[in-house]
Design an enzyme around this catalytic site. Structure first.
Site, mmCIF file in Angstrom:
data_model
loop_
_atom_site.group_PDB
_atom_site.id
_atom_site.type_symbol
_atom_site.label_atom_id
_atom_site.label_comp_id
_atom_site.label_asym_id
_atom_site.label_seq_id
_atom_site.Cartn_x
_atom_site.Cartn_y
_atom_site.Cartn_z
ATOM 1 N N PHE A 121 0.739 -1.205 -0.636
ATOM 2 C CA PHE A 121 0.217 0.058 0.233
ATOM 3 C C PHE A 121 0.256 1.041 0.127
ATOM 4 C CE2 PHE A 121 -4.741 0.521 1.094
ATOM 5 C CZ PHE A 121 -4.787 -0.500 0.158
ATOM 6 N N GLN A 234 -8.532 14.060 5.146
ATOM 7 C CA GLN A 234 -7.985 13.235 3.559
ATOM 8 C C GLN A 234 -8.899 13.229 2.304
ATOM 9 O OE1 GLN A 234 -6.922 8.925 3.815
ATOM 10 N NE2 GLN A 234 -4.569 9.489 4.202
ATOM 11 N N HIS A 236 -8.765 10.488 -0.757
ATOM 12 C CA HIS A 236 -8.260 9.318 -0.876
ATOM 13 C C HIS A 236 -8.316 9.992 -2.851
ATOM 14 C CE1 HIS A 236 -8.325 5.648 -2.403
ATOM 15 N NE2 HIS A 236 -8.060 5.199 -0.802
ATOM 16 N N LEU A 250 -16.223 4.747 -2.939
ATOM 17 C CA LEU A 250 -14.642 4.197 -2.626
ATOM 18 C C LEU A 250 -13.921 3.598 -3.927
ATOM 19 C CD1 LEU A 250 -11.198 4.992 -1.125
ATOM 20 C CD2 LEU A 250 -12.070 3.308 0.725
ATOM 21 N N GLU A 253 -7.559 1.494 -2.416
ATOM 22 C CA GLU A 253 -6.103 1.568 -2.733
ATOM 23 C C GLU A 253 -4.872 -0.073 -3.239
ATOM 24 O OE1 GLU A 253 -1.845 3.300 -0.491
ATOM 25 O OE2 GLU A 253 -4.405 3.841 -0.107
ATOM 26 N N ARG A 314 -1.161 9.157 -0.139
ATOM 27 C CA ARG A 314 -2.349 8.971 -0.834
ATOM 28 C C ARG A 314 -2.858 10.902 -1.322
ATOM 29 N NH1 ARG A 314 -6.754 5.506 3.254
ATOM 30 N NH2 ARG A 314 -6.250 3.579 2.497
ATOM 31 N N HIS A 379 -12.265 11.387 2.179
ATOM 32 C CA HIS A 379 -12.240 10.250 2.735
ATOM 33 C C HIS A 379 -12.240 9.445 4.581
ATOM 34 C CE1 HIS A 379 -11.365 6.136 2.616
ATOM 35 N NE2 HIS A 379 -10.419 6.114 2.973
ATOM 36 N N ARG A 414 -2.658 9.944 7.118
ATOM 37 C CA ARG A 414 -2.678 8.622 7.348
ATOM 38 C C ARG A 414 -2.557 7.243 5.833
ATOM 39 N NH1 ARG A 414 -6.341 4.093 6.633
ATOM 40 N NH2 ARG A 414 -7.873 5.967 5.872
#
Length: 606
Positions: A121, A234, A236, A250, A253, A314, A379, A414
């Protein structure tokens, strides 16, 4: 006065996602009477939408991994604005929490020799995300719910909490109502754990569920707790952008973790030009090296090659896509192309089953043959209730917070997968600490006048003969946040946003909900609006004060990082004059942890 039901618990947990369930399980295991409240139905919490995996340094795929590297990745990803102790506990305890889930029945994907499989990730040095295809959150919720049933939790479904009560400065309970019937409830509790998730419904384009209206953050703030880091929202990088009805949903990822490539409308693989100079050495130098890394990942073998640029953090990927669109290189519907179709179709369907069905059913796109159109979507909020790391205790005695509603672990940004291990590690710690606090303590006294005042306030929108529709005010709020407090921010926009939020607060206080209490979503939204406006104000005020670009907070008028601001969190408090936001010092990291960042040689990345 309206009829009010009363319920007693030792520990009351608000929110039945991963953090709330883990807290409730732990508190019940300590012998406490636990009440678990969920706004929706058990099993419908937003955690089920977490797809790609749970981050834990199990070292099953990359044996070089360990808690120290996970700790370093988390701190670097958060631009060192994280609370070091939370990042340390998280990295050290995440592996045991994942193994615990496995003992409770979670069915993770497996390596050839039968261990939990892990995938790559963004921002993680090693392949670290334990996963169940791309349905990891769903499996976690299923497992935690089963364990909760074993513990005999008292679950209150379709219930919304509107206020917390105190007695002599400590938590005494909560006021709530049943969403189906409108019946009013007072929960007497010795301790309360807030695990209500995020704030995404304050924005128009979001991956968040309808429940994410900032309830926990607003409840804590109104009760006297502190909120920190609220400027860090955040976006995304990969949400669906077409058709309009599914915009923002979504796209995990995990697609990029499995080798997905981002291209613009010209067919250019653009992420290389957006890599931060300080971390460019961690990523593949060219297409050939990126391809070799993906091939090694598919075959499950070690490699000296570095990960593709799509696995940047991200915040960086989201800004890159946004910039490509803004400069005229976006896809037809205002995003970028994410392509996994060069992979064997059977592998794509096996590794990304939810994504395959999601695009086929919602967008008529077969991702084994065509690229996906994706773009940034609101997100996650890194900010939330300030908590003490070891106990997850807020600044109000008897109040605890965990998961997305709490702050400190993630700093300015994050890393993907850290949210699921966060809710396990700190959900458990919050439940244990709340149980210890409640044990041997008597229930506090709740003033009947406060109950009556809250009931009148809650029912007021139903009794008004005039006033705006709550949905109109909600649309206006989302417009303000999208226009003024989005991915890129400037002083003038933030000032305008703050003024418009003040006007919206007055409008929200006078809305009218037609109909009665039974099955009335307009009435529910009338209350949710207050919470969304409160958290939106905190986001905007903190964003104004943070005159730098750090992590997910990007100022076009202050493009660099200010070393002085890297030493403070911005803290929102409630005063008689309204909300104040001021800097508070970031705790100093111990020397033994600082030493981890002094690397004797260039670290191999795989």
């Amino acid at each position: 006065m309206a009829t009010v039901e009363t319920r007693d618990h030792d520990v009351l947990v608000i929110g039945a996602g991963g953090a709330g369930l883990r807290a409730a399980i732990e508190a019940a295991a300590k012998g406490c009477s636990v009440g678990l409240i969920t706004k929706s139905l058990l099993g419908k919490a937003h955690t089920v939408m977490a797809e790609g995996g749970v981050a834990a340094a199990l070292a099953h795929v990359d044996p070089q991994d360990g808690w120290e590297t996970h700790f370093k990745d988390t701190m670097k990803g958060g631009s060192f604005l994280n609370h070091w102790r939370m990042a340390q506990l998280h990295a050290q305890e995440a592996p045991e929490r994942v193994v615990e889930l496995e003992r409770w029945g979670a069915l993770f994907d497996r390596t050839a020799d039968g261990r939990i499989l892990q995938r790559a990730f963004g921002g993680h040095t090693w392949k670290r995300l334990a996963h169940v295809g791309d349905r990891t959150g769903l499996e976690m919720i299923r497992t935690l719910q089963d364990q909760g049933v074993v513990q005999g939790l008292d679950v209150h479904m379709e219930v919304t909490v509107t206020r917390l009560f105190k007695d002599g400065g400590r938590i005494a309970g909560a006021f709530a109502y049943r969403r189906v019937s409108g019946e009013l409830i007072v929960f007497r509790a010795k301790a309360v754990v807030i695990a209500t998730g995020g704030i995404g419904k304050a924005y128009r384009i979001t991956s968040n569920s309808w429940e994410y209206t900032g309830d926990g953050q607003a409840l804590a703030y109104e009760t006297g707790a502190e909120l920190i880091d609220m400027e860090f929202v955040q976006f995304h990088p990969t949400g669906m952008v077409w058709p309009p009805g599914v915009m923002g949903i979504l796209v995990t990822e995990g697609v990029r973790g499995e080798g997905g490539i981002l291209r613009n409308a010209r067919g250019e693989r653009f992420m290389w030009k957006y890599l931060p100079e300080a971390r460019r050495h961690e990523y593949a130098e060219d297409e050939d090296e990126a391809r070799r890394w993906v091939e090694a990942a598919v075959e499950g073998r070690q490699t000296q090659d570095r990960r593709p640029p799509e696995l940047s953090t991200r915040d960086n990927v989201a800004r890159a896509i946004y910039t490509e669109v803004r400069e005229g290189r976006g896809s037809p519907h205002g995003g970028a192309f994410l392509d996994i179709s060069y992979m064997p179709a059977d592998r794509v369907i096996r590794k990304l089953p939810s994504m395959y069905h999601q695009f086929l059913e919602l967008a008529d796109v077969d991702i084994t043959k065509q690229p996906m159109e994706v773009g940034p979507t609101t997100h996650y909020v890194m900010g939330g209730v300030r908590v003490e790391p070891d106990t997850a205790a807020a600044t109000v005695p008897g109040l605890y917070a965990a998961g997305e509603a709490a702050a400190g672990l993630h700093g300015a940004n994050r890393l993907g997968g850290n949210s699921l291990s966060d809710l396990l590690v700190f959900g458990r710690r919050a439940g244990a600490a709340a149980a210890e606090y409640a044990t041997g303590m008597r229930h506090g006294q709740i003033d009947p006048a406060e109950i009556e005042a809250e009931a009148r306030d809650l029912l007021a929108p139903l009794e008004r003969t005039s006033g705006e529709n709550p949905y109109e005010v909600h649309r206006a709020l989302q417009d303000v946040m999208d226009r003024h407090v989005g991915i890129f921010r400037v002083h003038e926009d933030l000032e305008k946003g703050l003024g418009e939020l003040a006007a919206l607060a007055k409008r929200a206080a006078a809305v009218r909900a037609e109909g009665g209490r039974v099955y009335n979503p307009g009435w529910h939204l009338a209350r949710d609006l207050r919470n969304m406006i409160t958290v939106s104000e905190a986001v905007t005020r903190a964003a104004l004060l943070r005159k730098e670009s750090r992590g997910a907070h990007s100022r076009l008028d202050f493009t660099g990082m200010d070393p002085a601001l890297g030493k403070v969190n911005f803290c929102a408090r409630r005063t008689d004059a309204g909300m104040t936001v001021e800097p508070t010092p970031l705790p100093e990291m111990p020397s033994q942890l600082k030493a981890l960042f002094v690397e004797p040689a260039k670290e191999k990345v795989g």
